[in-house]
Design a protein around this motif. Structure first.
Motif, PDB file in Angstrom:
ATOM      1  N   HIS A   1      77.307  12.640  64.116  1.00 39.22           N
ATOM      2  CA  HIS A   1      77.973  11.748  63.164  1.00 39.22           C
ATOM      3  C   HIS A   1      78.333  12.461  61.854  1.00 39.22           C
ATOM      4  N   LEU A   2      77.707  13.607  61.610  1.00 44.70           N
ATOM      5  CA  LEU A   2      77.984  14.353  60.380  1.00 44.70           C
ATOM      6  C   LEU A   2      79.000  15.475  60.593  1.00 44.70           C
ATOM      7  N   HIS A   3      79.608  15.502  61.775  1.00 48.30           N
ATOM      8  CA  HIS A   3      80.629  16.523  62.040  1.00 48.30           C
ATOM      9  C   HIS A   3      81.977  16.051  61.495  1.00 48.30           C
ATOM     10  N   THR A   4      82.017  15.933  60.173  1.00 55.32           N
ATOM     11  CA  THR A   4      83.223  15.503  59.466  1.00 55.32           C
ATOM     12  C   THR A   4      83.556  16.543  58.394  1.00 55.32           C
ATOM     13  N   PRO A   5      84.789  16.524  57.863  1.00 57.49           N
ATOM     14  CA  PRO A   5      85.155  17.517  56.834  1.00 57.49           C
ATOM     15  C   PRO A   5      84.210  17.546  55.641  1.00 57.49           C
ATOM     16  N   MET A   6      83.784  16.366  55.141  1.00 50.75           N
ATOM     17  CA  MET A   6      82.928  16.320  53.959  1.00 50.75           C
ATOM     18  C   MET A   6      81.627  17.088  54.198  1.00 50.75           C
TER      19      MET A   6
ATOM     20  N   MET B   1      93.028  15.780  56.981  1.00 53.84           N
ATOM     21  CA  MET B   1      91.869  16.686  56.989  1.00 53.84           C
ATOM     22  C   MET B   1      91.504  17.054  58.432  1.00 53.84           C
ATOM     23  N   ASN B   2      92.448  17.665  59.101  1.00 55.63           N
ATOM     24  CA  ASN B   2      92.209  18.089  60.484  1.00 55.63           C
ATOM     25  C   ASN B   2      91.429  19.402  60.509  1.00 55.63           C
ATOM     26  N   PRO B   3      90.854  19.782  61.654  1.00 56.34           N
ATOM     27  CA  PRO B   3      90.039  21.011  61.734  1.00 56.34           C
ATOM     28  C   PRO B   3      90.770  22.268  61.281  1.00 56.34           C
ATOM     29  N   ASN B   4      92.067  22.356  61.557  1.00 56.37           N
ATOM     30  CA  ASN B   4      92.825  23.542  61.140  1.00 56.37           C
ATOM     31  C   ASN B   4      92.905  23.655  59.619  1.00 56.37           C
ATOM     32  N   LEU B   5      93.151  22.522  58.944  1.00 55.86           N
ATOM     33  CA  LEU B   5      93.211  22.548  57.484  1.00 55.86           C
ATOM     34  C   LEU B   5      91.839  22.867  56.886  1.00 55.86           C
ATOM     35  N   CYS B   6      90.786  22.300  57.460  1.00 55.07           N
ATOM     36  CA  CYS B   6      89.432  22.571  56.962  1.00 55.07           C
ATOM     37  C   CYS B   6      89.089  24.054  57.086  1.00 55.07           C
ATOM     38  N   ALA B   7      89.426  24.650  58.228  1.00 56.82           N
ATOM     39  CA  ALA B   7      89.166  26.077  58.426  1.00 56.82           C
ATOM     40  C   ALA B   7      89.984  26.915  57.452  1.00 56.82           C
TER      41      ALA B   7
ATOM     42  N   ARG C   1      87.517  14.220  48.987  1.00 54.94           N
ATOM     43  CA  ARG C   1      87.219  12.864  48.518  1.00 54.94           C
ATOM     44  C   ARG C   1      88.491  12.131  48.084  1.00 54.94           C
ATOM     45  N   PHE C   2      89.435  12.872  47.506  1.00 52.82           N
ATOM     46  CA  PHE C   2      90.715  12.276  47.109  1.00 52.82           C
ATOM     47  C   PHE C   2      91.462  11.734  48.329  1.00 52.82           C
ATOM     48  N   VAL C   3      91.515  12.527  49.382  1.00 57.34           N
ATOM     49  CA  VAL C   3      92.211  12.085  50.599  1.00 57.34           C
ATOM     50  C   VAL C   3      91.487  10.898  51.223  1.00 57.34           C
ATOM     51  N   ALA C   4      90.137  10.951  51.253  1.00 54.58           N
ATOM     52  CA  ALA C   4      89.356   9.882  51.879  1.00 54.58           C
ATOM     53  C   ALA C   4      89.528   8.546  51.163  1.00 54.58           C
ATOM     54  N   ILE C   5      89.632   8.560  49.838  1.00 53.61           N
ATOM     55  CA  ILE C   5      89.704   7.315  49.052  1.00 53.61           C
ATOM     56  C   ILE C   5      91.145   6.859  48.835  1.00 53.61           C
ATOM     57  N   CYS C   6      92.031   7.796  48.585  1.00 52.73           N
ATOM     58  CA  CYS C   6      93.422   7.434  48.274  1.00 52.73           C
ATOM     59  C   CYS C   6      94.305   7.313  49.515  1.00 52.73           C
ATOM     60  N   HIS C   7      93.948   8.008  50.586  1.00 51.55           N
ATOM     61  CA  HIS C   7      94.736   7.935  51.833  1.00 51.55           C
ATOM     62  C   HIS C   7      93.796   7.762  53.026  1.00 51.55           C
ATOM     63  N   PRO C   8      93.014   6.690  53.046  1.00 56.25           N
ATOM     64  CA  PRO C   8      91.999   6.529  54.104  1.00 56.25           C
ATOM     65  C   PRO C   8      92.574   6.434  55.514  1.00 56.25           C
ATOM     66  N   LEU C   9      93.746   5.825  55.661  1.00 66.04           N
ATOM     67  CA  LEU C   9      94.330   5.666  56.992  1.00 66.04           C
ATOM     68  C   LEU C   9      94.826   6.989  57.577  1.00 66.04           C
ATOM     69  N   HIS C  10      95.152   7.928  56.707  1.00 58.52           N
ATOM     70  CA  HIS C  10      95.656   9.224  57.180  1.00 58.52           C
ATOM     71  C   HIS C  10      94.625  10.346  57.012  1.00 58.52           C
TER      72      HIS C  10
ATOM     73  N   PHE D   1      81.053  19.258  56.632  1.00 56.18           N
ATOM     74  CA  PHE D   1      81.383  20.653  56.949  1.00 56.18           C
ATOM     75  C   PHE D   1      81.402  21.494  55.675  1.00 56.18           C
ATOM     76  N   PHE D   2      82.066  20.989  54.639  1.00 58.93           N
ATOM     77  CA  PHE D   2      82.109  21.705  53.362  1.00 58.93           C
ATOM     78  C   PHE D   2      80.745  21.684  52.674  1.00 58.93           C
ATOM     79  N   LEU D   3      79.996  20.593  52.824  1.00 57.58           N
ATOM     80  CA  LEU D   3      78.666  20.509  52.223  1.00 57.58           C
ATOM     81  C   LEU D   3      77.727  21.557  52.823  1.00 57.58           C
ATOM     82  N   SER D   4      77.782  21.745  54.137  1.00 58.06           N
ATOM     83  CA  SER D   4      76.921  22.744  54.774  1.00 58.06           C
ATOM     84  C   SER D   4      77.294  24.151  54.323  1.00 58.06           C
ATOM     85  N   ASN D   5      78.579  24.406  54.122  1.00 57.59           N
ATOM     86  CA  ASN D   5      78.998  25.715  53.617  1.00 57.59           C
ATOM     87  C   ASN D   5      78.605  25.907  52.156  1.00 57.59           C
ATOM     88  N   LEU D   6      78.616  24.813  51.375  1.00 50.57           N
ATOM     89  CA  LEU D   6      78.129  24.885  49.996  1.00 50.57           C
ATOM     90  C   LEU D   6      76.642  25.229  49.979  1.00 50.57           C
ATOM     91  N   SER D   7      75.891  24.683  50.933  1.00 52.98           N
ATOM     92  CA  SER D   7      74.461  24.990  51.022  1.00 52.98           C
ATOM     93  C   SER D   7      74.237  26.460  51.355  1.00 52.98           C
TER      94      SER D   7
END
Length: 312
Positions: free
Chosen positions: A57-62, A139-145, A125-134, A64-70
Protein backbone atom coordinates in the motif's frame (compact mmCIF):
# COMPACT_ATOMS: atom_id res chain seq x y z
CA UNK A 1 55.28 41.96 -3.40
CA UNK A 2 51.85 40.27 -3.25
CA UNK A 3 53.14 37.40 -5.36
CA UNK A 4 56.08 36.89 -2.99
CA UNK A 5 53.73 36.86 0.01
CA UNK A 6 51.48 34.32 -1.68
CA UNK A 7 54.46 32.14 -2.52
CA UNK A 8 55.67 32.24 1.11
CA UNK A 9 52.33 30.90 2.42
CA UNK A 10 52.63 27.22 3.38
CA UNK A 11 50.86 24.51 1.43
CA UNK A 12 48.31 23.10 3.86
CA UNK A 13 48.28 19.30 4.14
CA UNK A 14 45.83 19.18 7.05
CA UNK A 15 43.17 21.25 8.80
CA UNK A 16 42.08 21.71 12.40
CA UNK A 17 38.37 21.36 13.10
CA UNK A 18 36.59 23.27 15.84
CA UNK A 19 35.97 21.45 19.13
CA UNK A 20 32.41 21.41 20.42
CA UNK A 21 33.76 21.68 23.96
CA UNK A 22 37.22 22.16 25.44
CA UNK A 23 36.08 20.67 28.76
CA UNK A 24 37.66 17.21 29.09
CA UNK A 25 34.95 16.05 31.50
CA UNK A 26 32.25 16.76 28.92
CA UNK A 27 33.91 14.67 26.17
CA UNK A 28 32.56 11.23 27.31
CA UNK A 29 29.05 12.69 27.49
CA UNK A 30 29.36 14.12 23.95
CA UNK A 31 30.69 10.78 22.66
CA UNK A 32 27.72 8.86 24.09
CA UNK A 33 25.28 11.57 22.95
CA UNK A 34 26.38 11.62 19.32
CA UNK A 35 26.72 7.85 19.16
CA UNK A 36 23.11 7.63 20.39
CA UNK A 37 22.00 10.22 17.83
CA UNK A 38 23.70 8.27 15.07
CA UNK A 39 22.21 4.91 16.05
CA UNK A 40 18.70 6.33 16.45
CA UNK A 41 18.95 8.11 13.07
CA UNK A 42 20.15 5.05 11.17
CA UNK A 43 17.64 2.75 12.84
CA UNK A 44 14.72 5.15 12.40
CA UNK A 45 15.40 5.80 8.73
CA UNK A 46 16.00 2.11 8.03
CA UNK A 47 12.62 1.33 9.59
CA UNK A 48 10.98 3.86 7.26
CA UNK A 49 12.70 2.24 4.26
CA UNK A 50 11.72 -1.28 5.38
CA UNK A 51 8.14 -0.19 6.02
CA UNK A 52 7.82 1.34 2.55
CA UNK A 53 9.44 -1.65 0.82
CA UNK A 54 7.44 -4.30 2.71
CA UNK A 55 3.96 -2.78 2.46
CA UNK A 56 2.35 -2.84 -0.97
CA UNK A 57 0.00 0.00 0.00
CA UNK A 58 3.02 2.30 0.39
CA UNK A 59 4.28 1.71 -3.15
CA UNK A 60 3.26 5.20 -4.21
CA UNK A 61 5.30 8.21 -5.43
CA UNK A 62 5.11 10.00 -2.05
CA UNK A 63 6.58 7.04 -0.13
CA UNK A 64 9.04 6.27 -2.92
CA UNK A 65 10.57 9.73 -2.46
CA UNK A 66 10.30 9.43 1.34
CA UNK A 67 12.33 6.21 1.34
CA UNK A 68 15.00 7.86 -0.82
CA UNK A 69 15.03 10.85 1.55
CA UNK A 70 15.67 8.39 4.39
CA UNK A 71 18.61 6.88 2.47
CA UNK A 72 19.98 10.35 1.89
CA UNK A 73 19.61 11.23 5.59
CA UNK A 74 21.51 8.08 6.60
CA UNK A 75 24.33 8.97 4.20
CA UNK A 76 24.37 12.63 5.32
CA UNK A 77 24.74 11.85 9.01
CA UNK A 78 27.24 9.07 8.22
CA UNK A 79 29.41 11.67 6.51
CA UNK A 80 29.59 13.81 9.67
CA UNK A 81 28.95 11.92 12.91
CA UNK A 82 31.35 8.91 12.72
CA UNK A 83 34.22 11.36 12.19
CA UNK A 84 32.96 13.46 15.15
CA UNK A 85 32.84 10.38 17.38
CA UNK A 86 36.36 9.40 16.32
CA UNK A 87 37.68 12.91 16.99
CA UNK A 88 36.05 13.04 20.43
CA UNK A 89 37.36 9.60 21.34
CA UNK A 90 40.93 10.31 20.21
CA UNK A 91 40.92 13.94 21.47
CA UNK A 92 42.13 14.98 18.02
CA UNK A 93 40.77 17.73 15.77
CA UNK A 94 43.19 17.20 12.88
CA UNK A 95 41.84 16.11 9.49
CA UNK A 96 43.96 15.55 6.41
CA UNK A 97 43.54 17.59 3.23
CA UNK A 98 42.23 14.58 1.27
CA UNK A 99 39.83 13.53 4.05
CA UNK A 100 38.56 17.09 4.36
CA UNK A 101 37.83 17.37 0.64
CA UNK A 102 36.17 13.96 0.65
CA UNK A 103 33.97 14.90 3.59
CA UNK A 104 33.08 18.22 1.99
CA UNK A 105 32.14 16.54 -1.31
CA UNK A 106 29.99 13.89 0.38
CA UNK A 107 28.34 16.47 2.61
CA UNK A 108 27.38 18.69 -0.34
CA UNK A 109 26.17 15.67 -2.31
CA UNK A 110 23.74 14.42 0.35
CA UNK A 111 22.71 17.85 1.67
CA UNK A 112 21.84 18.89 -1.89
CA UNK A 113 20.12 15.53 -2.38
CA UNK A 114 17.94 16.25 0.67
CA UNK A 115 17.10 19.67 -0.73
CA UNK A 116 16.20 18.31 -4.19
CA UNK A 117 14.09 15.48 -2.77
CA UNK A 118 12.17 17.89 -0.53
CA UNK A 119 11.45 19.97 -3.65
CA UNK A 120 10.28 16.90 -5.58
CA UNK A 121 8.08 15.86 -2.65
CA UNK A 122 6.51 19.34 -2.62
CA UNK A 123 5.68 18.92 -6.32
CA UNK A 124 4.21 15.48 -5.56
CA UNK A 125 1.93 17.00 -2.89
CA UNK A 126 0.93 19.78 -5.31
CA UNK A 127 -0.19 17.26 -7.93
CA UNK A 128 -1.98 15.11 -5.32
CA UNK A 129 -4.00 18.04 -3.89
CA UNK A 130 -4.48 20.27 -6.93
CA UNK A 131 -4.91 17.55 -9.58
CA UNK A 132 -6.14 14.48 -7.66
CA UNK A 133 -7.96 12.91 -10.62
CA UNK A 134 -4.83 12.98 -12.77
CA UNK A 135 -2.37 12.12 -9.99
CA UNK A 136 -1.59 8.58 -11.12
CA UNK A 137 -1.23 9.68 -14.73
CA UNK A 138 1.08 12.61 -13.96
CA UNK A 139 3.14 10.93 -11.24
CA UNK A 140 3.78 7.78 -13.23
CA UNK A 141 6.80 5.50 -12.53
CA UNK A 142 8.79 6.97 -15.42
CA UNK A 143 8.43 10.53 -14.11
CA UNK A 144 9.29 9.43 -10.56
CA UNK A 145 12.45 7.69 -11.78
CA UNK A 146 13.37 10.75 -13.86
CA UNK A 147 12.87 13.13 -10.91
CA UNK A 148 15.03 10.92 -8.68
CA UNK A 149 17.76 10.65 -11.32
CA UNK A 150 17.67 14.42 -11.91
CA UNK A 151 18.03 15.01 -8.16
CA UNK A 152 21.06 12.70 -7.99
CA UNK A 153 22.73 14.28 -11.04
CA UNK A 154 22.11 17.84 -9.82
CA UNK A 155 23.59 16.93 -6.42
CA UNK A 156 26.64 15.37 -8.10
CA UNK A 157 27.19 18.49 -10.19
CA UNK A 158 26.96 20.74 -7.14
CA UNK A 159 29.37 18.53 -5.18
CA UNK A 160 31.96 18.16 -7.93
CA UNK A 161 31.96 21.85 -8.90
CA UNK A 162 32.81 22.77 -5.30
CA UNK A 163 35.44 20.03 -5.22
CA UNK A 164 37.09 21.17 -8.45
CA UNK A 165 37.25 24.77 -7.24
CA UNK A 166 38.89 23.83 -3.94
CA UNK A 167 41.40 21.63 -5.80
CA UNK A 168 42.60 24.77 -7.61
CA UNK A 169 43.65 26.32 -4.30
CA UNK A 170 47.38 25.85 -3.78
CA UNK A 171 47.68 27.92 -0.60
CA UNK A 172 45.38 28.67 2.31
CA UNK A 173 45.40 31.59 4.72
CA UNK A 174 45.07 29.26 7.71
CA UNK A 175 44.39 25.74 8.91
CA UNK A 176 41.51 26.44 11.33
CA UNK A 177 37.99 25.52 10.18
CA UNK A 178 35.42 27.15 12.44
CA UNK A 179 33.08 24.20 12.45
CA UNK A 180 33.11 20.56 13.59
CA UNK A 181 33.27 19.27 9.99
CA UNK A 182 34.68 20.48 6.67
CA UNK A 183 31.97 23.02 5.97
CA UNK A 184 32.28 24.15 2.32
CA UNK A 185 31.55 27.80 3.18
CA UNK A 186 34.39 27.74 5.72
CA UNK A 187 36.83 25.93 3.46
CA UNK A 188 36.27 28.32 0.55
CA UNK A 189 36.91 31.29 2.83
CA UNK A 190 40.34 29.93 3.79
CA UNK A 191 41.70 30.58 0.30
CA UNK A 192 44.33 33.34 0.40
CA UNK A 193 43.38 34.99 -2.90
CA UNK A 194 40.20 36.33 -4.43
CA UNK A 195 39.51 34.03 -7.36
CA UNK A 196 36.83 34.72 -9.91
CA UNK A 197 35.91 31.02 -9.97
CA UNK A 198 35.58 31.05 -6.18
CA UNK A 199 33.01 33.86 -6.45
CA UNK A 200 31.14 31.85 -9.08
CA UNK A 201 30.85 28.90 -6.72
CA UNK A 202 29.75 30.93 -3.71
CA UNK A 203 27.24 33.10 -5.54
CA UNK A 204 26.07 31.43 -8.75
CA UNK A 205 25.99 27.75 -7.77
CA UNK A 206 24.65 28.45 -4.27
CA UNK A 207 22.00 30.86 -5.50
CA UNK A 208 20.96 28.55 -8.37
CA UNK A 209 20.38 25.47 -6.24
CA UNK A 210 19.02 27.45 -3.32
CA UNK A 211 16.57 29.47 -5.41
CA UNK A 212 15.54 26.47 -7.50
CA UNK A 213 14.60 24.44 -4.42
CA UNK A 214 12.99 27.23 -2.40
CA UNK A 215 11.09 28.62 -5.42
CA UNK A 216 9.78 25.15 -6.27
CA UNK A 217 8.64 24.51 -2.70
CA UNK A 218 7.10 27.97 -2.17
CA UNK A 219 5.23 27.93 -5.50
CA UNK A 220 3.94 24.40 -4.84
CA UNK A 221 2.66 25.32 -1.39
CA UNK A 222 1.16 28.55 -2.63
CA UNK A 223 -0.98 26.57 -5.06
CA UNK A 224 -1.68 23.88 -2.43
CA UNK A 225 -2.93 26.42 0.12
CA UNK A 226 -5.00 28.19 -2.56
CA UNK A 227 -6.68 24.87 -3.44
CA UNK A 228 -7.26 23.94 0.20
CA UNK A 229 -8.90 27.30 0.96
CA UNK A 230 -11.44 26.62 -1.80
CA UNK A 231 -12.56 23.38 -0.13
CA UNK A 232 -15.94 24.13 1.53
CA UNK A 233 -15.83 21.79 4.54
CA UNK A 234 -13.42 22.07 7.48
CA UNK A 235 -12.90 18.30 7.51
CA UNK A 236 -11.93 18.40 3.85
CA UNK A 237 -9.44 21.19 4.47
CA UNK A 238 -7.89 19.36 7.41
CA UNK A 239 -7.65 16.08 5.51
CA UNK A 240 -6.01 17.77 2.51
CA UNK A 241 -3.51 19.73 4.59
CA UNK A 242 -2.66 16.74 6.82
CA UNK A 243 -1.20 14.93 3.79
CA UNK A 244 1.58 17.53 3.54
CA UNK A 245 1.95 18.54 7.20
CA UNK A 246 4.94 16.23 7.84
CA UNK A 247 6.72 17.39 4.71
CA UNK A 248 6.16 21.05 5.57
CA UNK A 249 7.57 20.51 9.08
CA UNK A 250 10.75 18.94 7.68
CA UNK A 251 11.11 21.72 5.08
CA UNK A 252 10.88 24.45 7.74
CA UNK A 253 13.45 22.72 9.96
CA UNK A 254 15.90 21.97 7.14
CA UNK A 255 15.82 25.32 5.35
CA UNK A 256 15.53 27.34 8.55
CA UNK A 257 18.74 25.97 10.05
CA UNK A 258 20.62 25.83 6.72
CA UNK A 259 19.77 29.49 6.08
CA UNK A 260 20.95 30.42 9.59
CA UNK A 261 24.35 28.81 8.89
CA UNK A 262 25.03 30.41 5.51
CA UNK A 263 23.57 33.82 6.25
CA UNK A 264 25.52 33.81 9.49
CA UNK A 265 28.77 32.94 7.67
CA UNK A 266 28.45 36.03 5.47
CA UNK A 267 27.14 38.58 8.01
CA UNK A 268 27.72 38.74 11.77
CA UNK A 269 29.63 35.48 11.97
CA UNK A 270 29.74 33.56 15.24
CA UNK A 271 31.44 30.12 15.25
CA UNK A 272 29.34 28.95 18.21
CA UNK A 273 26.01 29.91 16.61
CA UNK A 274 27.11 28.44 13.30
CA UNK A 275 28.06 25.15 15.00
CA UNK A 276 24.69 24.93 16.76
CA UNK A 277 22.77 25.56 13.51
CA UNK A 278 25.01 23.05 11.69
CA UNK A 279 24.28 20.43 14.35
CA UNK A 280 20.58 20.95 13.71
CA UNK A 281 20.55 20.19 9.99
CA UNK A 282 23.40 17.65 9.89
CA UNK A 283 22.55 15.62 13.01
CA UNK A 284 19.21 16.52 14.63
CA UNK A 285 16.97 16.88 11.54
CA UNK A 286 17.98 13.51 9.96
CA UNK A 287 17.18 11.96 13.36
CA UNK A 288 13.81 13.74 13.65
CA UNK A 289 12.60 12.97 10.10
CA UNK A 290 11.51 9.36 10.83
CA UNK A 291 9.65 10.49 13.95
CA UNK A 292 7.92 13.36 12.14
CA UNK A 293 6.74 11.11 9.32
CA UNK A 294 5.83 8.11 11.49
CA UNK A 295 4.01 10.00 14.25
CA UNK A 296 1.94 12.10 11.85
CA UNK A 297 1.32 9.48 9.17
CA UNK A 298 -1.29 6.77 9.68
CA UNK A 299 -0.07 4.59 6.78
CA UNK A 300 3.51 4.53 8.12
CA UNK A 301 2.22 3.62 11.60
CA UNK A 302 0.26 0.68 10.17
CA UNK A 303 3.24 -0.51 8.12
CA UNK A 304 5.54 -0.31 11.17
CA UNK A 305 3.06 -2.34 13.25
CA UNK A 306 3.03 -5.00 10.52
CA UNK A 307 6.83 -5.08 10.60
CA UNK A 308 6.72 -5.48 14.37
CA UNK A 309 4.29 -8.41 14.14
CA UNK A 310 6.50 -10.15 11.56
CA UNK A 311 9.56 -9.65 13.76
CA UNK A 312 7.75 -11.20 16.74
Amino acid sequence: MLKLEAQNLPVVSQFHLMSLSENVEVQPFLLVLFLSFYMVTVLGNLLIILAVCSDFHLHTPMYFFLSNLSWSDICLISTIVPRMIWDIGTQSRVISYVSCLTQMSMFILFACMDSMLLTVMAYDRFVAICHPLHYKIIMNPNLCAFLLLASVLASLVDSQVHNLIVLQFTHFSGMEISNFYCDPSQLLNLNCSEMFTKSIVIHFIGVFFGLFSTTGIISSYYKIISSILRIPSKDGKYKAFSTCGSHLSVVCLFYGTATAVYIGSTSSYSPENCAVASLMYTVVIPMLNPFIYSLRNRDIKIALRKLQRRAI
